[in-house]
Write an enzyme that holds these catalytic residues in place. Structure first.
Site, PDB file in Angstrom:
ATOM      1  N   ASN A  85       0.866  -1.181   0.000  1.00 50.37           N
ATOM      2  CA  ASN A  85       0.000   0.000   0.000  1.00 50.37           C
ATOM      3  C   ASN A  85       0.902   1.231   0.000  1.00 50.37           C
ATOM      4  OD1 ASN A  85      -1.875   1.978   0.394  1.00 50.37           O
ATOM      5  ND2 ASN A  85      -2.218   1.519   2.563  1.00 50.37           N
ATOM      6  N   TRP A  86       1.007   1.853  -1.177  1.00 52.26           N
ATOM      7  CA  TRP A  86       1.908   3.017  -1.296  1.00 52.26           C
ATOM      8  C   TRP A  86       1.316   4.269  -0.657  1.00 52.26           C
ATOM      9  CZ3 TRP A  86       4.147   2.923  -7.015  1.00 52.26           C
ATOM     10  CH2 TRP A  86       4.980   1.810  -7.140  1.00 52.26           C
ATOM     11  N   LYS A  87       0.057   4.195  -0.229  1.00 54.58           N
ATOM     12  CA  LYS A  87      -0.638   5.366   0.362  1.00 54.58           C
ATOM     13  C   LYS A  87      -0.527   6.557  -0.592  1.00 54.58           C
ATOM     14  CE  LYS A  87       0.549   3.572   4.882  1.00 54.58           C
ATOM     15  NZ  LYS A  87       0.024   3.636   6.217  1.00 54.58           N
ATOM     16  N   HIS A 139      -9.700   1.109   4.628  1.00 54.69           N
ATOM     17  CA  HIS A 139      -8.430   1.346   5.326  1.00 54.69           C
ATOM     18  C   HIS A 139      -8.659   2.343   6.468  1.00 54.69           C
ATOM     19  CE1 HIS A 139      -4.285   2.490   6.125  1.00 54.69           C
ATOM     20  NE2 HIS A 139      -3.944   1.364   5.526  1.00 54.69           N
ATOM     21  N   GLU A 169      -7.023   4.753   7.430  1.00 50.30           N
ATOM     22  CA  GLU A 169      -6.751   6.152   7.078  1.00 50.30           C
ATOM     23  C   GLU A 169      -7.935   6.763   6.322  1.00 50.30           C
ATOM     24  OE1 GLU A 169      -2.879   5.460   5.369  1.00 50.30           O
ATOM     25  OE2 GLU A 169      -2.096   5.025   7.366  1.00 50.30           O
ATOM     26  N   GLU A 180      -5.605  -5.108  10.665  1.00 57.52           N
ATOM     27  CA  GLU A 180      -4.637  -4.039  10.870  1.00 57.52           C
ATOM     28  C   GLU A 180      -4.974  -3.287  12.158  1.00 57.52           C
ATOM     29  OE1 GLU A 180      -2.557  -2.759   7.127  1.00 57.52           O
ATOM     30  OE2 GLU A 180      -4.424  -1.644   7.080  1.00 57.52           O
ATOM     31  N   GLY A 222       2.011   2.355  10.944  1.00 54.99           N
ATOM     32  CA  GLY A 222       2.919   3.493  10.797  1.00 54.99           C
ATOM     33  C   GLY A 222       3.558   3.960  12.087  1.00 54.99           C
ATOM     34  N   SER A 231       3.116  -1.782  10.552  1.00 52.10           N
ATOM     35  CA  SER A 231       4.558  -1.647  10.756  1.00 52.10           C
ATOM     36  C   SER A 231       5.338  -2.913  10.407  1.00 52.10           C
ATOM     37  CB  SER A 231       4.854  -1.203  12.194  1.00 52.10           C
ATOM     38  OG  SER A 231       4.323   0.083  12.444  1.00 52.10           O
ATOM     39  N   GLY A 275       2.743  -1.006   4.332  1.00 50.64           N
ATOM     40  CA  GLY A 275       2.676   0.406   3.974  1.00 50.64           C
ATOM     41  C   GLY A 275       4.071   0.964   3.720  1.00 50.64           C
ATOM     42  N   GLY A 276       4.593   1.677   4.704  1.00 53.63           N
ATOM     43  CA  GLY A 276       5.871   2.389   4.574  1.00 53.63           C
ATOM     44  C   GLY A 276       6.984   1.566   3.938  1.00 53.63           C
TER      45      GLY A 276
HETATM   46  C1  PEP Z   1      -0.938   0.179   5.869  1.00 60.02           C
HETATM   47  O1  PEP Z   1      -0.800   1.124   5.123  1.00 60.02           O
HETATM   48  O2  PEP Z   1      -1.962  -0.517   5.808  1.00 60.02           O
HETATM   49  C2  PEP Z   1       0.103  -0.129   6.847  1.00 60.02           C
HETATM   50  C3  PEP Z   1       0.012  -1.225   7.536  1.00 60.02           C
HETATM   51  O3  PEP Z   1       1.108   0.787   6.953  1.00 60.02           O
HETATM   52  P1  PEP Z   1       2.533   0.564   7.681  1.00 60.02           P
HETATM   53  O4  PEP Z   1       3.086  -0.733   7.145  1.00 60.02           O
HETATM   54  O5  PEP Z   1       3.348   1.736   7.297  1.00 60.02           O
HETATM   55  O6  PEP Z   1       2.267   0.466   9.156  1.00 60.02           O
END
Ligand code: PEP
Length: 252
Positions: A8-10, A95, A97, A167, A173, A213, A234-235
């Site tokens: 997930n590049w957000k 999600h 966010e 999640e 994050g 994370s 994500g990140g």
């Molecule tokens: C996500 O975007 O769903 C996520 C889990 O982000 P991160 O890996 O950065 O915590």
């Protein structure tokens, strides 16, 4: 069944050249992996280029959201049907966010999930408790509500095809560590509920993946100890070297 590793590049990166660079850095490992299916979910604006770049590779493409109506006077929306037609296979829906920043409700999420399933996209429904809910021991209550309300408009057979991303919001994050044993229990709870909802005849196909994370150091634990069917990253998915290590950590 192969593990599902979803990037997930957000709202990243800023330019399409950078998006292509990240994507190209991921192709080699993602194409070779016998244990993982890799899905990249870039922002809408990069989808066309990334879908073109993914042709002939093993990588599948997903969107980060979708709208429930197919076409019409819905300014700013992108429909599930449009995404399917342009070559997406998956759509992340619900999600945390999107729930937080655009106040997506379970009711809206259920419409998006139904539209995605109807148009042939595979929905990846994100669910998870926040820190306060966890402290108050409400995790399973929250998960049950998000599942019951989010999947309300799906047939039993469509429920059996869905992917659930567990999640915990407090782990997204933040770098906060989620205990694999707790995650495994949450997976069992989710599967138990989904099996009831989808009917005994449709069990066995549902995949529950973990996100929060995930990085190259901890990813292996989510397969070996938490027994997850995949990861939502994500990140760390923006760094091809790190993301490649995560893909390589997938095991049966
Ligand atoms: C996500 O975007 O769903 C996520 C889990 O982000 P991160 O890996 O950065 O915590």
């Amino acid at each position: 069944m192969k593990k599902l590793i979803v990037a997930n590049w957000k709202c990243n990166p800023l330019k399409s050249q950078e998006a292509l660079k990240i994507f190209k850095g991921t192709i080699a490992v993602a194409s070779k992996s016998k244990k993982a299916e890799t899905v990249i979910c870039p922002p809408y604006v990069f989808l066309k280029e990334i879908i073109a770049a993914a042709k002939g590779t093993e990588i599948k493409i997903g969107a980060q959201n979708c709208f429930w109506e197919e076409t019409g006077a819905y300014t700013g929306m992108v429909s599930a049907a449009m995404l399917k037609n342009m070559g997406c296979k998956y759509a992340i829906i619900g999600h945390s966010e999107a729930r937080r920043f655009v106040k997506e409700t379970n009711e809206e999420i259920s419409r998006k999930i139904a539209a995605a399933a109807k148009s042939g996209l595979i929905p990846i429904l994100c669910i998870g408790e926040n820190r306060g809910e966890r402290k108050e021991n409400k995790t399973y209550e929250v998960l049950a509500q998000q599942l019951n309300e989010g999947l309300l408009k799906l047939s039993k057979i469509d429920i059996s095809k869905i992917i659930i991303a567990y999640e915990p919001i407090w782990a997204i994050g933040t770098g906060d560590y989620a205990d694999p044993i707790e995650i495994k229990k949450a997976k069992e709870f989710i599967l138990g509920l989904l099996k009831k909802m989808s009917g005994a005849e449709n069990t066995g196909k549902i995949r529950v993946i973990y996100g929060g994370s995930v990085n190259a150091e901890n990813s292996e634990l989510y397969f070996s100890k938490a027994e997850m069917d995949g990861l939502l990253v994500g990140g760390a998915s923006l760094n091809p070297k790190e993301f490649s290590k995560i893909i390589n950590s997938a095991s049966y």
